[in-house]
Design a protein around this motif. Structure first.
Motif, mmCIF file in Angstrom:
data_model
loop_
_atom_site.group_PDB
_atom_site.id
_atom_site.type_symbol
_atom_site.label_atom_id
_atom_site.label_comp_id
_atom_site.label_asym_id
_atom_site.label_seq_id
_atom_site.Cartn_x
_atom_site.Cartn_y
_atom_site.Cartn_z
ATOM 1 N N ILE A 76 0.731 -1.173 0.005
ATOM 2 C CA ILE A 76 -0.087 -0.067 -0.069
ATOM 3 C C ILE A 76 0.753 1.367 0.104
ATOM 4 C CG2 ILE A 76 -1.745 1.322 1.167
ATOM 5 C CD1 ILE A 76 -2.709 -1.286 -0.018
ATOM 6 N N VAL A 77 0.649 2.138 -1.012
ATOM 7 C CA VAL A 77 1.563 3.352 -1.153
ATOM 8 C C VAL A 77 0.649 4.347 -0.337
ATOM 9 C CG1 VAL A 77 2.282 4.918 -2.705
ATOM 10 C CG2 VAL A 77 2.621 2.482 -3.167
ATOM 11 N N GLU A 78 1.104 5.245 0.467
ATOM 12 C CA GLU A 78 0.424 6.529 1.090
ATOM 13 C C GLU A 78 0.955 7.575 0.539
ATOM 14 O OE1 GLU A 78 -0.217 6.168 5.319
ATOM 15 O OE2 GLU A 78 0.588 3.994 5.527
ATOM 16 N N SER A 79 0.069 8.583 0.291
ATOM 17 C CA SER A 79 0.697 9.889 -0.395
ATOM 18 C C SER A 79 0.049 11.101 0.396
ATOM 19 C CB SER A 79 0.655 9.921 -1.803
ATOM 20 O OG SER A 79 1.073 11.135 -2.220
ATOM 21 N N THR A 80 0.566 12.360 0.730
ATOM 22 C CA THR A 80 -0.059 13.471 1.218
ATOM 23 C C THR A 80 0.059 14.379 0.343
ATOM 24 O OG1 THR A 80 2.207 14.011 2.388
ATOM 25 C CG2 THR A 80 0.564 12.927 3.760
ATOM 26 N N GLY A 81 0.468 14.078 -0.981
ATOM 27 C CA GLY A 81 0.724 15.068 -2.169
ATOM 28 C C GLY A 81 -0.719 15.060 -2.904
ATOM 29 N N ALA A 82 -0.685 16.250 -3.917
ATOM 30 C CA ALA A 82 -1.880 16.148 -4.462
ATOM 31 C C ALA A 82 -1.938 15.242 -5.891
ATOM 32 C CB ALA A 82 -1.877 17.659 -5.057
ATOM 33 N N ALA A 83 -0.665 14.862 -6.290
ATOM 34 C CA ALA A 83 -0.784 13.817 -7.650
ATOM 35 C C ALA A 83 -1.615 12.698 -7.244
ATOM 36 C CB ALA A 83 0.960 13.252 -7.627
ATOM 37 N N GLY A 84 -2.207 12.422 -8.435
ATOM 38 C CA GLY A 84 -3.273 11.405 -8.458
ATOM 39 C C GLY A 84 -2.963 10.050 -9.375
ATOM 40 N N SER A 85 -1.650 9.903 -9.612
ATOM 41 C CA SER A 85 -1.112 9.119 -10.450
ATOM 42 C C SER A 85 0.286 8.839 -10.425
ATOM 43 C CB SER A 85 -1.370 9.028 -11.801
ATOM 44 O OG SER A 85 -0.616 10.251 -12.530
ATOM 45 N N GLY A 86 0.822 7.400 -10.270
ATOM 46 C CA GLY A 86 2.434 7.474 -10.142
ATOM 47 C C GLY A 86 2.741 6.128 -10.683
ATOM 48 N N ARG A 87 3.957 5.720 -10.555
ATOM 49 C CA ARG A 87 4.547 4.396 -11.071
ATOM 50 C C ARG A 87 5.118 3.374 -9.828
ATOM 51 N NH1 ARG A 87 3.566 2.941 -16.010
ATOM 52 N NH2 ARG A 87 5.648 1.848 -16.138
ATOM 53 N N TYR A 88 5.260 2.316 -10.251
ATOM 54 C CA TYR A 88 6.151 1.604 -9.276
ATOM 55 C C TYR A 88 6.929 0.647 -9.917
ATOM 56 C CZ TYR A 88 3.186 -2.563 -10.550
ATOM 57 O OH TYR A 88 2.649 -3.557 -11.342
ATOM 58 N N ARG A 89 7.839 0.072 -9.398
ATOM 59 C CA ARG A 89 8.802 -0.855 -9.621
ATOM 60 C C ARG A 89 8.828 -2.086 -8.402
ATOM 61 N NH1 ARG A 89 14.430 0.114 -11.461
ATOM 62 N NH2 ARG A 89 14.648 1.569 -9.832
ATOM 63 N N VAL A 90 9.075 -3.241 -8.750
ATOM 64 C CA VAL A 90 9.178 -4.473 -7.704
ATOM 65 C C VAL A 90 10.637 -4.651 -8.294
ATOM 66 C CG1 VAL A 90 8.555 -6.600 -6.793
ATOM 67 C CG2 VAL A 90 6.847 -5.312 -7.881
ATOM 68 N N LEU A 91 11.401 -4.801 -7.182
ATOM 69 C CA LEU A 91 12.870 -5.112 -7.255
ATOM 70 C C LEU A 91 13.322 -6.293 -6.400
ATOM 71 C CD1 LEU A 91 14.001 -1.280 -6.135
ATOM 72 C CD2 LEU A 91 13.422 -2.334 -8.524
ATOM 73 N N SER A 92 14.173 -7.096 -7.185
ATOM 74 C CA SER A 92 14.748 -8.363 -6.447
ATOM 75 C C SER A 92 16.183 -8.380 -6.871
ATOM 76 C CB SER A 92 13.963 -9.442 -6.716
ATOM 77 O OG SER A 92 14.440 -10.774 -6.147
ATOM 78 N N GLY A 93 16.973 -8.691 -5.945
ATOM 79 C CA GLY A 93 18.224 -8.851 -6.368
ATOM 80 C C GLY A 93 18.957 -7.810 -7.131
ATOM 81 N N GLY A 94 18.518 -6.520 -6.853
ATOM 82 C CA GLY A 94 19.021 -5.183 -7.567
ATOM 83 C C GLY A 94 18.425 -5.057 -8.885
ATOM 84 N N LYS A 95 17.571 -5.843 -9.314
ATOM 85 C CA LYS A 95 16.769 -5.888 -10.713
ATOM 86 C C LYS A 95 15.424 -5.481 -10.684
ATOM 87 C CE LYS A 95 20.189 -9.167 -12.716
ATOM 88 N NZ LYS A 95 20.295 -10.364 -13.570
ATOM 89 N N THR A 96 14.927 -4.864 -11.597
ATOM 90 C CA THR A 96 13.519 -4.741 -11.750
ATOM 91 C C THR A 96 12.700 -6.012 -12.450
ATOM 92 O OG1 THR A 96 13.850 -2.095 -12.083
ATOM 93 C CG2 THR A 96 11.843 -3.303 -13.024
ATOM 94 N N VAL A 97 11.844 -6.429 -11.574
ATOM 95 C CA VAL A 97 11.199 -7.702 -11.980
ATOM 96 C C VAL A 97 10.019 -7.564 -12.476
ATOM 97 C CG1 VAL A 97 12.827 -9.153 -10.535
ATOM 98 C CG2 VAL A 97 10.565 -8.373 -9.576
ATOM 99 N N ALA A 98 9.221 -6.325 -11.974
ATOM 100 C CA ALA A 98 7.835 -5.916 -12.491
ATOM 101 C C ALA A 98 7.815 -4.461 -12.138
ATOM 102 C CB ALA A 98 6.840 -6.605 -11.659
ATOM 103 N N GLN A 99 6.978 -3.683 -13.117
ATOM 104 C CA GLN A 99 6.637 -2.425 -13.040
ATOM 105 C C GLN A 99 5.216 -2.132 -13.649
ATOM 106 O OE1 GLN A 99 9.489 -0.157 -15.347
ATOM 107 N NE2 GLN A 99 9.959 -1.790 -16.343
ATOM 108 N N GLY A 100 4.805 -1.059 -13.264
ATOM 109 C CA GLY A 100 3.466 -0.474 -13.753
ATOM 110 C C GLY A 100 3.125 0.659 -13.258
#
Length: 628
Positions: A76-100
């Motif tokens: 769960i990502v919590e934000s106190t800012g006004a931005a209504g959209s953003g990105r994520y990456r899932v990291l494992s072993g220093g590498k990106t294994v998923a994003q969206g």
């Protein structure tokens, strides 16, 4: 060293609360220290810390301990800012294994205004490893704590230290070999068992029997979980190298239950000394209220721990037969004790209850007792008893799937064992030989599980925290008025004073969802072998306790990025592997609305920080069932 003396603490005595510097660092966000360092730091410089909701503009809250390789994985990502959209990456072993793209969640303000919530679901990732979630939103970037992902993740991560916790919590005082029974000259040997909590050397089958509908299963629940999991999941313990240790701890509990079984056939409910204060005599006694008033309510009804004590002894007898081992007494004695206690409580349990009337807790604990006796003996009379209790329990179910606690309209809600009604029916259905009766039980189980999910998801609920129906008790004695729904147990309830974090309740609901779900809706290849929505609910309750909560704190001491502060005296010892009570509704809220965690410093810190044996018992059961 900074200290202060609060007013009356939980245990009716004046005390001094302290916090180690290491714990203060943990409360403020430092990595939790290894167990040796935690222990060594106990004498270090001390400060006081009040734990407030984080005010960071961007946070990623995640289970900080363990997630199943095939199963739900959410951050769960919590934000106190006004931005209504953003990105994520899932990291494992220093590498990106998923994003969206971050998934926005419905607006939610009950635990503080001005926040937006987003979800990252990485359940599809099924490779073992250590994972982190990175979120980018409104020009800010933050990375979560790591979480270990593997097969049988929770069990293999916590079982060793959970057994350590119970072993370190054993009561070994010689004084309990001869103590007096209240208002008599009789002296009895009640040595052994476990200290109830970090700040409490009392031993209880149940400490809230006087409140009728709040009785939690304490020592007997621990003994049952240890014996049950050891006997039904021996391969899990064998692979972990824990077979002998779990058996030893289970027999330690069974030996104590043997000692507190009176010759008349009832169990002693409480070994108590007013929390060690005021020079009170330690004795077999009942007590009630915040001041620990002694009473004669020391004979355990089914609901006051007697039912689960019978179940634990029956299960210990099966473990003894299976393993060829036992404690101070043999398996045949455990079984004889269980049968004798059952026969006695079948006649006298109602009159041992505070109000002389059985309720839902008597039904589900007596059902557990009858089922385990049936499995241990094969005697038809125990099947008949189980059928009787299952019929009574099912008759209490509402059309919506919840339960009524009494003979009227009081809803069933429980801060410790809310999953036990469905779990008891699942245990019963597994031994029922009549197809129609089994189908009736399965229908009730499904309705109960559907109800838990429905009430939880009826409102915006970013963390998927298990909600409940309840009434408040305006006079502190009797629940009345409208039936309400909320996240946390109401503070104005029938105990008059008792409310605390609900780590045990959450784990009980997870265990019930997994066990009941596999019974009525087995799903091959899915998380825990149950439908995705049910698996998500079960995982969410564990996630909350292990760090995916608004405070970002893992209640499992020694595991995760942040742990509860170490508070001496009223919260007492803090052992690695022990679970703190957890988060509650806001202080001063009769209905338990709002949110709070360790807002002191004051003598009430036990409500959030203290470690208590039912939490670890239910967590071990949930971990074992998730791994099966």
């Amino acid at each position: 060293m900074k200290t202060f003396a609060p007013d009356l603490a939980r245990h009716g005595r004046r005390s001094v609360l302290t916090m180690t510097a290491a714990a203060a660092m943990a409360a403020l966000g430092a990595w939790a220290l290894p167990s040796a360092a935690l222990a060594a730091d106990a004498a270090a410089s001390v400060t006081t810390v009040s734990v407030q909701l984080p005010t960071d503009p961007l946070l990623v809250q995640i289970n900080q301990v363990a997630l199943e390789r095939v199963g739900p994985k959410r951050a769960i990502v919590e934000s106190t800012g006004a931005a209504g959209s953003g990105r994520y990456r899932v990291l494992s072993g220093g590498k990106t294994v998923a994003q969206g793209t971050l998934k926005p969640l419905p607006a939610f303000s009950e635990w503080g205004a001005g926040k937006r919530y987003f979800e990252v679901d990485f359940s599809s990732l099924d490779k073992a490893g250590d994972y982190r979630v990175e979120a980018t939103l409104g020009g800010r970037r933050v990375v979560s704590a790591p979480v270990r992902v593997r097969d049988r993740a929770l069990f293999t991560t916590i079982a060793d230290k959970t057994l350590d916790y119970f072993h370190r919590g054993r009561h070994t005082g010689a004084g309990d070999r001869s103590i007096r029974i209240f208002e008599t000259d009789r002296r009895v040997d009640v040595h052994g068992g476990w200290k109830d909590a970090g700040g409490d050397t009392g031993k209880y089958l149940s400490h809230l029997g006087y409140a009728n509908y709040f009785s939690p299963q304490q020592t007997s629940m621990v003994a049952w979980v240890l014996a049950y999991t050891a006997q039904t999941s021996p391969e899990l313990y064998r692979r972990a190298g824990l077979t002998r240790r779990v058996q030893d701890e289970a027999f330690w509990g069974a030996d104590y239950l043997h000692r507190i079984l009176d010759a008349e056939g009832y169990f002693y409910t409480t070994v108590f000394d007013k929390w060690g204060g005021d020079g009170a005599e330690r004795m077999v006694v009942g007590y009630e209220g915040e001041d620990g008033k002694y009473t004669t309510l020391y004979r355990s009804a089914y609901r006051a721990g007697g039912g689960m004590a019978i179940a634990a002894l029956a299960r210990a007898s099966m473990l003894a037969k299976q393993s060829g081992r036992h404690g101070d007494v043999d398996g045949a004695t455990y079984l004889a004790d269980a049968i004798r206690a059952f026969d006695h409580l079948q006649r006298f349990s109602a009159q041992y209850g505070a109000n002389g009337v059985e309720n839902i807790i008597d039904d589900y604990t007596a059902l557990m007792a009858a089922v385990d006796l049936l499995e241990a003996t094969g005697e038809p009379r125990f099947l008949a008893a189980a059928r009787d209790r299952a019929d009574r329990l099912i008759a209490r179910q509402t059309p919506a799937g919840g339960f009524i606690a009494d003979g009227g309209s009081r809803p069933y809600y429980h801060a410790v064992e809310a999953g036990l009604p469905a779990l008891s029916l699942s245990r019963y259905a597994s031994v029922e030989t009549d197809e129609a009766r089994r189908a009736k039980a399965d229908t009730a189980i499904r309705a109960s599980l559907d109800h838990e999910i429905a009430i939880t998801r009826r409102v915006a609920n970013p963390f998927d925290y298990a909600r409940q129906s309840f009434q408040i008790a305006p006079d502190g004695k009797t629940a009345s008025g409208p039936v309400m729904e909320g996240f946390f147990i109401p503070h104005k309830n029938e105990t008059g004073y008792w409310w605390q974090g609900e780590s045990a309740r959450l784990a009980s609901l997870s265990a019930a969802m997994v066990v009941g779900g596999r019974r009525v809706a087995p799903t091959a290849g899915a998380g825990f072998g149950i439908p995705a929505a049910w698996a998500g609910y079960a995982q969410s309750q564990i996630d909350w306790t292990l760090g995916r909560n608004p405070y970002g704190i893992s209640m499992l001491y020694g595991f995760g990025r942040r742990n509860p502060p170490t508070v001496a005296s009223s919260a007492g010892d803090m052992f690695v592997g022990g679970l703190s009570n957890g988060i509650t509704g806001a202080v001063g809220s009769d209905t338990g609305a709002g949110i709070a965690f360790a807002p002191g410093p004051d003598g009430e810190q036990w409500r959030w920080v203290e470690q208590w044996i039912p939490h670890s018992a239910w967590m071990l059961l949930a971990a074992t069932e998730m791994a099966r």
